[in-house]
Design a protein around this motif. Structure first.
Motif, PDB file in Angstrom:
ATOM      1  N   LEU A  19       0.863  -1.181   0.000  1.00 45.30           N
ATOM      2  CA  LEU A  19       0.000   0.000   0.000  1.00 45.30           C
ATOM      3  C   LEU A  19       0.898   1.229   0.000  1.00 45.30           C
TER       4      LEU A  19
ATOM      5  N   THR B 159      -0.859   2.425   5.111  1.00 52.03           N
ATOM      6  CA  THR B 159      -2.008   1.786   5.757  1.00 52.03           C
ATOM      7  C   THR B 159      -2.932   2.839   6.370  1.00 52.03           C
TER       8      THR B 159
ATOM      9  N   TYR C  71      -5.081   4.185   3.538  1.00 48.57           N
ATOM     10  CA  TYR C  71      -6.108   3.219   3.128  1.00 48.57           C
ATOM     11  C   TYR C  71      -7.332   3.315   4.044  1.00 48.57           C
TER      12      TYR C  71
END
Length: 333
Positions: A90, A93, A96
């Motif tokens: 990613l 995090t 996200y």
């Protein structure tokens, strides 16, 4: 649960071999489906023995931040980790979870690497593939914003407790939120809060944690190498990332329950015990520039702010949003 996860669960439970026929019978799958699931597990790094007439046996599991691996070590939690999403890569995090508008309270996202990991003051957090634990927790506490400043300190204590459980050694805490080993930074913690504009109500709080587990000196840039370490470097042995991630989620779940209950006395005591700055001379480095000050760190108050005493004996409280703290001669000392 997918057939792959069901077969993995059965192989974990059995020390002896399980035949393909027995796996088929228990799960209601064809022998071909069993073989495909076993092949998929092998491609993910699971060592699965196969012997004619005996069947399959799990010989070794990968050191992977995947949901099956983390959950294999994870006990029951009230909130944190009930929803767990694991990714190979990613950007961050924290990012996200911040873009997942309806994520439930306690949702966790992990990544095997981050391309844009961040620390405090928008500093970069180096997140090489397969070396660390990079995870974030989204919380929706039904509390006013003035009850939430201790969250980062609670996370620091939780990291120390999880490392102690898994590794047998407890890190210290450099105020305000850096777990340290051997005088170097082991972990970064970043808390980001979202408020409702009209009411000031807390919409969400995202707690990001990055623990250096398997890095060698070559995995850090030269400037970071001077102040950072990993569990591998400090202990001289490998540490299971999924086991440590599971222990951390359990500790965070306990800390969140204490925050909601309004009883942080045990965490304040643990923080004071772990804080490596107390009783030492420290440098206070103002954010945004200005002269550094030298003072004695004498206590941590009820809000986990640092109480310092200057050369004239005057005491005052400094907060994490105002200054950074370093040792007189190095990162902690």
């Amino acid at each position: 649960m997918s057939s792959r996860n069901e077969i993995l669960s059965l192989l974990r439970e059995e020390e002896a071999f399980l035949s393909g026929q027995e796996l088929s019978r228990r799960l209601g799958l064809s022998r071909a489906a069993v073989w495909k699931a076993v092949d998929a597990l092998r491609r993910e790094g699971y060592e699965i023995e196969a012997r004619t007439g005996l069947g399959y046996r799990l010989a070794a599991a990968p050191d992977a931040l995947t949901e099956p691996e983390i959950r294999s070590f994870l006990g029951e939690t009230a909130v944190v980790g009930r929803e767990l999403r694991c990714f190979g890569e990613l950007d961050s995090t924290n990012n996200y979870l911040k873009t997942w508008a309806d994520a439930p309270d306690g949702t966790v996202a992990t990544a095997d690497s981050q391309t844009a990991g961040r620390g405090r003051m928008d500093r970069s957090f180096q997140s090489p593939k397969g070396k660390g634990i990079y995870l974030s927790v989204l919380l929706r506490p039904p509390l006013p914003p003035d009850r939430l400043p201790p969250v980062t300190a609670l996370a620091g204590v939780s990291v120390c407790a999880a490392v102690e459980r898994v590794c047998g050694v407890r890190p210290g805490l450099k105020w305000p939120n850096d777990p340290v080993l051997c005088g170097k930074k082991l972990c970064g913690i970043l808390t980001e809060m979202s408020l409702e504009a009209e009411t000031g109500r807390v919409q969400s709080l995202v707690l990001g944690i990055g623990i250096n587990v398997g890095q060698g000196p070559e995995d850090f840039s030269p400037e970071v190498r001077e102040v950072a370490t990993s569990l591998l470097q400090a202990l001289g042995r490998p540490v299971s990332r999924p086991r440590l991630a599971a222990a951390l989620l359990e500790e965070l779940d306990r800390a969140y329950a204490a925050l909601l209950a309004g009883d942080l006395s045990a965490y304040r005591a643990a923080y004071r015990r772990d804080c490596v700055n107390l009783g030492k001379t420290v440098q206070l480095i103002p954010f945004g520039g200005g002269e550094r000050e030298t003072a004695q760190a004498v206590d941590v108050d009820g809000d986990f702010s640092l109480v310092v005493r200057d050369a004239e004996g005057r005491e005052r409280t400094v907060r994490s949003g105002e200054v950074s703290v370093r040792g007189l001669w190095g990162y902690t000392e």
